[in-house]
Write a protein that holds these residues in place. Structure first.
Motif, PDB file in Angstrom:
ATOM      1  N   GLY A  14      11.714   0.731 -12.454  1.00 62.41           N
ATOM      2  CA  GLY A  14      10.762   0.873 -11.354  1.00 62.41           C
ATOM      3  C   GLY A  14      11.094  -0.078 -10.237  1.00 62.41           C
ATOM      4  O   GLY A  14      11.111   0.284  -9.058  1.00 62.41           O
ATOM      5  N   VAL A  15      11.394  -1.333 -10.586  1.00 60.36           N
ATOM      6  CA  VAL A  15      11.841  -2.357  -9.640  1.00 60.36           C
ATOM      7  C   VAL A  15      13.033  -3.061 -10.251  1.00 60.36           C
ATOM      8  O   VAL A  15      13.008  -3.441 -11.427  1.00 60.36           O
ATOM      9  N   PHE A  16      14.091  -3.240  -9.469  1.00 53.32           N
ATOM     10  CA  PHE A  16      15.250  -4.024  -9.900  1.00 53.32           C
ATOM     11  C   PHE A  16      15.477  -5.120  -8.875  1.00 53.32           C
ATOM     12  O   PHE A  16      15.428  -4.891  -7.663  1.00 53.32           O
ATOM     13  N   GLY A  17      15.728  -6.352  -9.347  1.00 56.63           N
ATOM     14  CA  GLY A  17      16.019  -7.455  -8.450  1.00 56.63           C
ATOM     15  C   GLY A  17      17.132  -8.321  -8.982  1.00 56.63           C
ATOM     16  O   GLY A  17      17.188  -8.617 -10.173  1.00 56.63           O
ATOM     17  N   SER A  18      18.040  -8.732  -8.086  1.00 55.89           N
ATOM     18  CA  SER A  18      19.101  -9.661  -8.438  1.00 55.89           C
ATOM     19  C   SER A  18      19.240 -10.689  -7.320  1.00 55.89           C
ATOM     20  O   SER A  18      19.394 -10.318  -6.149  1.00 55.89           O
ATOM     21  N   ASN A  19      19.170 -11.983  -7.700  1.00 57.89           N
ATOM     22  CA  ASN A  19      19.228 -13.063  -6.714  1.00 57.89           C
ATOM     23  C   ASN A  19      18.150 -12.905  -5.642  1.00 57.89           C
ATOM     24  O   ASN A  19      18.420 -13.014  -4.442  1.00 57.89           O
ATOM     25  N   VAL A  20      16.968 -12.625  -6.077  1.00 56.68           N
ATOM     26  CA  VAL A  20      15.836 -12.540  -5.166  1.00 56.68           C
ATOM     27  C   VAL A  20      14.687 -13.349  -5.747  1.00 56.68           C
ATOM     28  O   VAL A  20      14.635 -13.622  -6.944  1.00 56.68           O
ATOM     29  N   ALA A  21      13.777 -13.724  -4.873  1.00 58.22           N
ATOM     30  CA  ALA A  21      12.505 -14.305  -5.303  1.00 58.22           C
ATOM     31  C   ALA A  21      11.468 -13.196  -5.201  1.00 58.22           C
ATOM     32  O   ALA A  21      11.192 -12.703  -4.109  1.00 58.22           O
ATOM     33  N   ARG A  58       0.827  -1.209   0.000  1.00 55.24           N
ATOM     34  CA  ARG A  58       0.000   0.000   0.000  1.00 55.24           C
ATOM     35  C   ARG A  58       0.864   1.264   0.000  1.00 55.24           C
ATOM     36  O   ARG A  58       0.618   2.214   0.751  1.00 55.24           O
ATOM     37  N   SER A  59       1.881   1.259  -0.831  1.00 58.36           N
ATOM     38  CA  SER A  59       2.826   2.373  -0.856  1.00 58.36           C
ATOM     39  C   SER A  59       2.929   2.956  -2.256  1.00 58.36           C
ATOM     40  O   SER A  59       2.529   2.341  -3.248  1.00 58.36           O
ATOM     41  N   ILE A  60       3.481   4.168  -2.331  1.00 57.92           N
ATOM     42  CA  ILE A  60       3.712   4.856  -3.595  1.00 57.92           C
ATOM     43  C   ILE A  60       5.202   5.134  -3.718  1.00 57.92           C
ATOM     44  O   ILE A  60       5.823   5.671  -2.789  1.00 57.92           O
ATOM     45  N   VAL A  61       5.760   4.760  -4.857  1.00 56.70           N
ATOM     46  CA  VAL A  61       7.176   4.995  -5.145  1.00 56.70           C
ATOM     47  C   VAL A  61       7.217   5.811  -6.436  1.00 56.70           C
ATOM     48  O   VAL A  61       6.924   5.293  -7.513  1.00 56.70           O
ATOM     49  N   ILE A  62       7.579   7.083  -6.339  1.00 56.84           N
ATOM     50  CA  ILE A  62       7.382   7.981  -7.479  1.00 56.84           C
ATOM     51  C   ILE A  62       8.521   8.990  -7.605  1.00 56.84           C
ATOM     52  O   ILE A  62       9.021   9.524  -6.618  1.00 56.84           O
ATOM     53  N   ASP A  63       8.948   9.194  -8.860  1.00 55.22           N
ATOM     54  CA  ASP A  63       9.875  10.277  -9.204  1.00 55.22           C
ATOM     55  C   ASP A  63      11.212  10.176  -8.479  1.00 55.22           C
ATOM     56  O   ASP A  63      11.791  11.182  -8.057  1.00 55.22           O
ATOM     57  N   ASN A  64      11.738   8.962  -8.312  1.00 54.68           N
ATOM     58  CA  ASN A  64      13.086   8.791  -7.781  1.00 54.68           C
ATOM     59  C   ASN A  64      14.054   8.680  -8.958  1.00 54.68           C
ATOM     60  O   ASN A  64      13.870   7.838  -9.838  1.00 54.68           O
ATOM     61  N   ASP A  65      15.082   9.500  -8.973  1.00 53.14           N
ATOM     62  CA  ASP A  65      15.897   9.663 -10.173  1.00 53.14           C
ATOM     63  C   ASP A  65      16.618   8.384 -10.601  1.00 53.14           C
ATOM     64  O   ASP A  65      16.726   8.093 -11.786  1.00 53.14           O
ATOM     65  N   ALA A  66      17.179   7.624  -9.635  1.00 53.57           N
ATOM     66  CA  ALA A  66      17.997   6.463  -9.991  1.00 53.57           C
ATOM     67  C   ALA A  66      17.222   5.156  -9.964  1.00 53.57           C
ATOM     68  O   ALA A  66      17.797   4.091 -10.168  1.00 53.57           O
ATOM     69  N   GLY A  67      15.938   5.220  -9.710  1.00 58.57           N
ATOM     70  CA  GLY A  67      15.126   4.011  -9.709  1.00 58.57           C
ATOM     71  C   GLY A  67      14.198   3.966  -8.513  1.00 58.57           C
ATOM     72  O   GLY A  67      14.372   4.697  -7.528  1.00 58.57           O
ATOM     73  N   GLY A  68      13.207   3.072  -8.598  1.00 56.70           N
ATOM     74  CA  GLY A  68      12.214   2.981  -7.538  1.00 56.70           C
ATOM     75  C   GLY A  68      12.654   2.102  -6.390  1.00 56.70           C
ATOM     76  O   GLY A  68      13.079   2.572  -5.338  1.00 56.70           O
ATOM     77  N   LEU A  69      12.554   0.764  -6.579  1.00 54.79           N
ATOM     78  CA  LEU A  69      12.906  -0.214  -5.550  1.00 54.79           C
ATOM     79  C   LEU A  69      13.997  -1.121  -6.099  1.00 54.79           C
ATOM     80  O   LEU A  69      13.862  -1.657  -7.200  1.00 54.79           O
ATOM     81  N   TRP A  70      15.056  -1.324  -5.349  1.00 56.11           N
ATOM     82  CA  TRP A  70      16.197  -2.117  -5.801  1.00 56.11           C
ATOM     83  C   TRP A  70      16.539  -3.109  -4.715  1.00 56.11           C
ATOM     84  O   TRP A  70      16.830  -2.724  -3.580  1.00 56.11           O
ATOM     85  N   ALA A  71      16.518  -4.428  -5.010  1.00 52.71           N
ATOM     86  CA  ALA A  71      16.861  -5.478  -4.050  1.00 52.71           C
ATOM     87  C   ALA A  71      17.902  -6.392  -4.671  1.00 52.71           C
ATOM     88  O   ALA A  71      17.672  -6.962  -5.748  1.00 52.71           O
ATOM     89  N   GLN A  72      19.021  -6.551  -3.992  1.00 57.41           N
ATOM     90  CA  GLN A  72      20.152  -7.278  -4.558  1.00 57.41           C
ATOM     91  C   GLN A  72      20.774  -8.157  -3.483  1.00 57.41           C
ATOM     92  O   GLN A  72      21.150  -7.673  -2.413  1.00 57.41           O
ATOM     93  N   ASN A  73      20.893  -9.440  -3.746  1.00 55.78           N
ATOM     94  CA  ASN A  73      21.609 -10.355  -2.859  1.00 55.78           C
ATOM     95  C   ASN A  73      22.867 -10.836  -3.553  1.00 55.78           C
ATOM     96  O   ASN A  73      22.796 -11.437  -4.628  1.00 55.78           O
TER      97      ASN A  73
END
Length: 696
Positions: free
Chosen positions: A574-581, A530-545
């Motif tokens: 908008g979303v970046f993931g590496s080695n995540v489910a 229930r969140s808003i991720v907006i107008d972030n210059d380098a990307g929205g959500l990034w998860a990296q393992n």
């Protein structure tokens, strides 16, 4: 100090004309700088040294009216029994001037109070506190002004301490100003309340609170600090050697509670003048170690040179606060084992020796709603210190009011065991978590909220306008832990829940997470809901393992869930993931802007709604992926093992290069010259295969 004007003095009438409170059993004495009488009458004042001796020899409270003038304190005035109150109606009329070795030491007395005085110190004074209170059950300093002059004196203004754990020692500072000292208040094993007061322009700390004995491990909280309707302002004071200020409040093995307080303008040390490894280069608004913090009700942490809040192995609850314009907003971390005070067992609620959730702090009215000395008609022995008003056991520091269980620190409802922290985590790690509720993070320099190894729950909060640095963002976006400008940064965090938040307008990423928890016992380890991720210059959500460097994952991918959220108009991905489910439900991934980004040594233009590399499973359900500058979803691969992605009831609209993009043998895993795989309404692919996970 309302109603008190410089040069306007009150001369207290002779005792015979004073209407005495029949319940007052002490003695009233009158004091002047050079008095040579017995002090029993206004016309025969005694001096300060004789007054202290009278209080020392007596068995009742001595209430002293300080007549106008400057009182020189060149030696040690010592009181070890009885009770003493030093009163003046106006701080501008009475000055206590402490010489290089002068001090007022109260040890073992039942009560001490100082009201309506200006306290000054010799500029050459070193170290020793001006007023030292030890094992004093109740002390009050009200409507007074401690000033060290034009620059901080190398001494503490007020020291208050218990000699043994478990002692009852309490100090209240009300309606007062403490400025230009090394430390304003130094507390050991005491309860301190700062109410309607200011501590400013200090050299080291505004308040320093810690356990009784550095060498003996505490078994419970020994110190509590409550700051209400007050300001701690470093005013960016700094020594010539560039060492900077340590903290507005530094607390170790204690409880800190604030309401309607400001902690601001702490100066960090110059480059190369830092403290030990793992600590900031000074300049923190609040610095806590193994403590319980509740920053509440319009508390503002602002313009500090290092973290606004630097919490190591501490339990932090921020609610209805503002954290702005700090180098880092809130920073959560771990203490080295060599620096820990508590044994790990005390954090285990099932061990029988666990730390209680503190029932900490604050009466909304200190003096029944009446400002101390608000006019010139409060006379000692008449209405100001009646036994049934000022220090009654059931009013000023009552056990059930000063630290109520059900109001300031309710019993741990925000980290229920069945919701937030999985059982396999250590007791210390579960205990030292943070809840951030209804709080505004804005215009911090490096990061708004960072956590390294500590669980986080955030709700109803905003993480906006983190600035970054010109150097970090002068070229292609370099998305890494070394760069600035992120709303939230998480590393080695096993549980992180963000519900009803906004991440917007950050120069870096909205949220950057690395080495997150794996799916144990079906728990979602990183959840955006229930969140808003907006107008972030380098990307929205990034998860990296990083599987070969993760400190706890042991080669297992982290879990990353997005529900009921909108990710829109971010740069690059908008979303970046590496080695995540990755799992997304009922969410929108929209209008990602094209941006030049540098990843793993490659610079490329991307604008994907979702972008995955070596991902251990991607699932999108009941979601919309639309209007993105390149792909709706890009699936990057290595070579080798089989990985799947599934899409169920996903709407793909107007993504510039297609709905889904993958790499082939001719393209690398970052998608250079990728081959589109646009889904159609009747042929949405159930799975996409790619190869062996590798490190990004």
């Amino acid at each position: 100090m309302a109603g008190c004007q410089k040069g306007s003095f009150l001369y207290i009438p002779d005792e015979s004309s004073t209407a005495r409170n029949p319940d007052f059993n002490g003695e009233v004495r009158y004091v002047s700088p050079n008095g040579d009488g017995d002090g029993s009458k206004y016309g025969h004042p005694t001096n300060l040294e004789a007054l202290v001796q009278l209080a020392e020899d007596g068995s009742t409270e001595v209430v002293a009216s300080l007549l106008p003038g400057t009182y020189e304190v060149d030696g040690e005035l010592s009181l070890s029994s009885g009770a003493l109150s030093l009163l003046s109606p106006c701080a501008s009329s009475v000055t206590l001037d402490f010489g290089a070795t002068g001090s007022l030491r109260v040890n073992g007395a039942t009560a001490f109070s100082l009201v309506g005085a200006t306290i000054t110190a010799d500029s050459e004074r070193q170290d020793a506190p001006l007023i030292a209170l030890e094992d004093v059950t109740t002390s009050v300093i009200a409507n007074s002004h401690f000033t060290g002059g034009t620059k901080p004196v190398s001494a503490t203004a007020i020291s208050v301490r218990a000699s043994q754990p478990g002692s009852t020692v309490a100090l209240s500072v009300v309606g007062s100003v403490i400025e230009n000292y090394a430390t304003g208040v130094d507390a050991r094993g005491a309860a301190v309340r700062l109410d309607r007061s200011i501590i400013r322009a200090f050299r080291d700390r505004g308040i320093w609170a810690r356990e009784v004995d550095d060498d003996a491990p505490p078994s419970s909280y020994e110190t509590a600090v409550v700051i209400v309707d007050s300001i701690i302002d470093g005013l960016n004071s700094s020594l010539e050697d560039g060492s900077g200020q340590i903290a507005g409040v530094q607390i170790q093995a204690g409880v800190l509670a604030t309401a309607n307080a400001r902690i601001q303008n702490l100066r960090k040390a110059a480059a190369g003048a830092g403290d030990a490894e793992g600590t900031p280069r000074r300049g923190a608004g609040v610095w806590s170690e193994e403590s319980y913090l509740r920053l509440f009700k319009d508390t503002i942490i602002d313009r500090n040179g290092e973290p606004g809040v630097f919490a190591l192995d501490s339990r932090l609850w921020i609610d209805q606060a503002q954290v702005s314009k700090n180098l880092r907003g809130v920073s959560l971390g771990t203490l080295p084992e060599s620096s820990r005070r508590f044994d790990d067992a005390v954090f285990d609620p099932d061990s029988g020796q666990g730390l209680p959730v503190p029932s900490a702090a604050f009466p909304t009215e200190t003096f029944a709603g009446t400002p101390v000395l608000s006019n010139d008609e409060r006379l000692p022995g008449d209405s100001f210190f009646p036994d049934d008003f000022f220090f009654p056991d059931d009013f000023f520091f009552p056990d059930d009011f000063f630290f109520p269980d059900d109001f300031f620190f309710p019993d741990d409802f925000f980290f229920p065991d069945d919701f937030f922290a999985p059982a396999e985590q250590s007791a210390r790690r579960v205990w030292a978590s943070a809840a951030v509720m209804d709080t505004k993070f804005d215009t911090n320099k490096t990061v708004a909220l960072e956590s390294r190894g500590r669980n986080v729950l955030a709700g109803g909060s905003t993480f906006t306008n983190t600035l970054g640095s010109d150097e970090a963002f002068s070229g292609p976006r370099q998305v890494s832990f070394a760069n600035h400008g992120h709303g939230v940064l998480l590393e080695d965090v096993r549980s992180a829940y963000f519900v009803d938040n906004m991440f917007s307008d950050n120069a870096g990423l909205g949220l950057l997470a690395r080495d997150m928890g794996s799916n144990l016992e079906d728990q979602e380890m990183l959840l955006i809901d229930r969140s808003i991720v907006i107008d972030n210059d380098a990307g929205g959500l990034w998860a990296q393992n990083d599987l070969d460097t993760g400190t706890w994952t042991g080669g297992m991918p982290g879990d990353f869930h997005v529900r009921n959220s909108t990710i829109v108009r971010n740069g690059g991905a908008g979303v970046f993931g590496s080695n995540v489910a990755f799992v997304a439900e009922q969410s929108q991934f929209l209008y990602t802007d094209m941006a030049d980004m540098e990843m793993a040594g490659h610079t490329l233009g991307v604008g994907d709604g979702l972008h995955f590399v070596n991902t251990n499973g991607v699932s999108l359900t009941n979601s919309v992926v639309a209007g993105n500058g390149r792909y709706g979803c890009f699936l990057g691969t290595g070579s080798g093992s089989l990985v799947t992605a599934s899409f169920d009831t996903v709407t793909w609209i107007d993504n510039a290069s297609g709905g889904i993009g993958t790499n082939t043998e001719e393209t690398d895993f970052l998608g250079h010259e990728p081959v589109p795989a646009e889904p159609t309404a009747d042929a949405i692919p159930e799975s996409t295969n790619w190869g062996d996970p590798g490190k990004l």
